[in-house]
Design a protein around this motif. Structure first.
Motif, mmCIF file in Angstrom:
data_model
loop_
_atom_site.group_PDB
_atom_site.id
_atom_site.type_symbol
_atom_site.label_atom_id
_atom_site.label_comp_id
_atom_site.label_asym_id
_atom_site.label_seq_id
_atom_site.Cartn_x
_atom_site.Cartn_y
_atom_site.Cartn_z
ATOM 1 N N ASP A 96 29.342 42.604 44.012
ATOM 2 C CA ASP A 96 30.497 43.461 44.262
ATOM 3 C C ASP A 96 31.598 42.705 44.989
ATOM 4 O OD1 ASP A 96 28.996 45.416 43.139
ATOM 5 O OD2 ASP A 96 28.513 46.456 45.001
ATOM 6 N N ARG A 97 31.553 41.371 44.916
ATOM 7 C CA ARG A 97 32.513 40.502 45.608
ATOM 8 C C ARG A 97 32.484 40.765 47.117
ATOM 9 N NH1 ARG A 97 38.096 40.791 42.323
ATOM 10 N NH2 ARG A 97 37.576 42.995 42.139
ATOM 11 N N ILE B 170 35.216 47.241 40.402
ATOM 12 C CA ILE B 170 36.576 47.074 39.882
ATOM 13 C C ILE B 170 37.211 48.431 39.625
ATOM 14 C CG2 ILE B 170 37.928 46.170 37.954
ATOM 15 C CD1 ILE B 170 35.884 43.948 37.660
ATOM 16 N N THR B 171 36.441 49.355 39.063
ATOM 17 C CA THR B 171 36.956 50.693 38.781
ATOM 18 C C THR B 171 37.344 51.422 40.064
ATOM 19 O OG1 THR B 171 35.515 50.799 36.836
ATOM 20 C CG2 THR B 171 36.468 52.862 37.602
ATOM 21 N N ARG C 99 29.721 37.153 37.670
ATOM 22 C CA ARG C 99 30.225 38.416 37.149
ATOM 23 C C ARG C 99 30.518 39.372 38.308
ATOM 24 N NH1 ARG C 99 26.136 39.823 32.074
ATOM 25 N NH2 ARG C 99 26.287 37.790 31.029
ATOM 26 N N TYR C 100 31.564 40.179 38.106
ATOM 27 C CA TYR C 100 31.921 41.197 39.095
ATOM 28 C C TYR C 100 31.475 42.557 38.576
ATOM 29 C CZ TYR C 100 35.059 37.478 40.714
ATOM 30 O OH TYR C 100 35.576 36.295 41.163
ATOM 31 N N ILE D 69 27.064 46.313 35.399
ATOM 32 C CA ILE D 69 26.981 46.950 36.718
ATOM 33 C C ILE D 69 25.806 46.367 37.480
ATOM 34 C CG2 ILE D 69 26.656 49.143 37.940
ATOM 35 C CD1 ILE D 69 27.960 50.553 35.617
ATOM 36 N N ASN D 70 26.012 46.118 38.749
ATOM 37 C CA ASN D 70 24.973 45.532 39.592
ATOM 38 C C ASN D 70 23.974 46.611 40.013
ATOM 39 O OD1 ASN D 70 23.558 43.677 41.085
ATOM 40 N ND2 ASN D 70 24.997 43.615 42.777
#
Length: 433
Positions: free
Chosen positions: A106-107, A131-132, A125-126, A201-202
């Motif tokens: 999620d950065r 991002i949403t 990957r993020y 999605i993580n």
């Protein structure tokens, strides 16, 4: 006092922490199995007196289930903490800086910089949900959420550019905001494919953390034991599924192949006599890689190839990570029990305890859900999403949601704000307007 007798003392457990670590290392050596080269990273707050952060990395097993790989307790979620965690992970797995893993996050604070220092060759990957959520803070409305989803699920660069052009016509500012995030971090159209997974999605970290909620407010050793015992139970549960599984592929891969076979019947193939095939059918201009499992176009081609070579089988084109043989190899490693506290080896090091002033009030056990998560939970329930205040109407059978419109009432009146009647308030009002 009762809780302390059950869970242990916070301060005394920190003094025994190094002894506990030595015991775990002695009883659980050589645990180095990974399902595939995809790892999710996340952090979670500890609900203890000295606070701290729980850093975790979770992968996916051959059956596409979450596979906890490593965890650590640190003082805070910083770049130095993540760098130390990644270095430990690199050393334990005999990796080097050139390892081409795919990380997902999620950065978190400092994680991007730490990954660039320790693993400069990885694909990062993020999480799409993160991002949403960030986009929703600036650009409201379902139309932007749907646009982000379409961009993330595009399978080719051409389709990605087409969706970006649509977003630009909709809102130039939103287009500029999205353009600042390189598509290689969040869109299928620009993934390298090395991870053999199109996960956006993580979720593997989220699922793992949800299993640890009841242990994150315990003293440090009790928390670590809670996690270790949970991992023991999880491995046993997976072994039960493995014993019941038949065939060459895992249940996850088998289910996907069954659905792909149905789709492949809708395509027509033309063989050129060598190794090329022309595909004709619905959506034949869009290709997608399902993490090492042949897609409908490929399966249709395999059927034509099998007509000329009887030794050809669909399962032989599935990557080995989805085989039951690989699944058994991953879960051949077990988490072993440890001895009682009196039998732990005595370490010569000491643990520094920094006193922390606990704020007034009861600490929260569950994290706050984001706007996107609340929206998904609301839409997922029976019925449509309702704006405004909602109440539960018990007299009408099953629980229903209804919008309440407040009526005007005389100043200083103690009447209900929903129906203007006395004897109750709007919380217990049964009149729905």
């Amino acid at each position: 006092m009762a809780k302390e007798q059950i869970n242990g003392n916070f301060k005394s457990q920190y003094r025994l922490l190094r002894d506990y670590i030595e015991e775990v290392k002695n009883t659980n050596p050589g645990f180095k199995a990974i399902g595939r080269d995809l790892l999710g990273f996340d952090g979670a707050f500890l609900k203890i007196e000295w606070h701290g952060q729980l850093l975790t990395t979770v992968g996916l097993d051959p059956n596409n289930g979450y596979y906890p790989l490593a965890y650590a307790v640190v003082e805070a979620e910083t770049m130095l903490s993540w760098q130390w965690f990644l270095q430990c992970l690199r050393d334990d797995l005999d990796m080097d800086s050139r390892s081409k893993f795919t990380f997902m996050s999620d950065r978190q604070k400092g994680l991007i910089q730490a990954v660039e220092r320790v693993f400069p060759c990885t694909e990062h990957r993020y999480c799409l949900r993160y991002i949403t959520e960030n986009m929703k803070k600036i650009f409201k409305g379902k139309i932007y959420k749907d646009s982000i989803r379409k961009l993330a699920t595009c399978t080719t660069a051409v389709h990605y550019e087409r969706e970006m052009h649509i977003l630009k016509r909709l809102n130039k500012r939103a287009h500029l905001w999205v353009s600042k995030i390189p598509p290689s971090h969040w869109s299928k159209s620009h993934f390298t494919g090395r991870a053999l997974s199109n996960v956006l999605i993580n979720k593997m970290c989220e699922v793992f953390h949800s299993k640890l909620v009841d242990g994150r407010d315990k003293p440090i050793i009790t928390l670590l034991e809670y996690m270790r015992e949970y991992l023991m139970r999880k491995i046993v549960n997976v072994l039960k599924v493995i014993d019941k599984s038949l065939g060459l592929l895992t249940p996850y891969a088998t289910n996907i192949m069954e659905s792909v076979n149905k789709e492949a019947n809708r395509y027509t193939m033309h063989w050129n006599g060598k190794v090329h095939y022309q595909v004709t059918g619905p959506n034949s201009d869009q290709w997608e890689v399902i993490g090492g499992i042949p897609y409908r176009h490929v399966v249709a081609s395999i059927w034509v190839k099998a007509a000329h070579d009887p030794d050809v089988g669909k399962e032989s084109f599935v990557t080995p990570i989805y085989t039951m043989e690989r699944c058994k190899a991953v879960y051949s490693y077990k988490v072993y029990p440890i001895n009682g506290m009196s039998m732990w080896p005595k370490s010569h090091g000491s643990t520094l305890i920094i006193e922390y002033h606990k704020p007034i009030g009861r600490s929260k056990k569950y994290r706050k859900k984001s706007h996107v998560e609340k929206e998904e939970a609301t839409i997922g329930k029976k019925g449509k999403k309702v704006k405004g205040k909602s109440v539960e109407v018990k007299e009408q059978g099953p629980s229903k949601k209804a919008k309440i419109v407040r009526k005007a009432r005389p100043p200083g009146s103690n009447a209900c704000g929903g129906c203007c009647q006395k004897g109750h308030n709007i919380r217990s009002c049964l009149v729905v307007v």
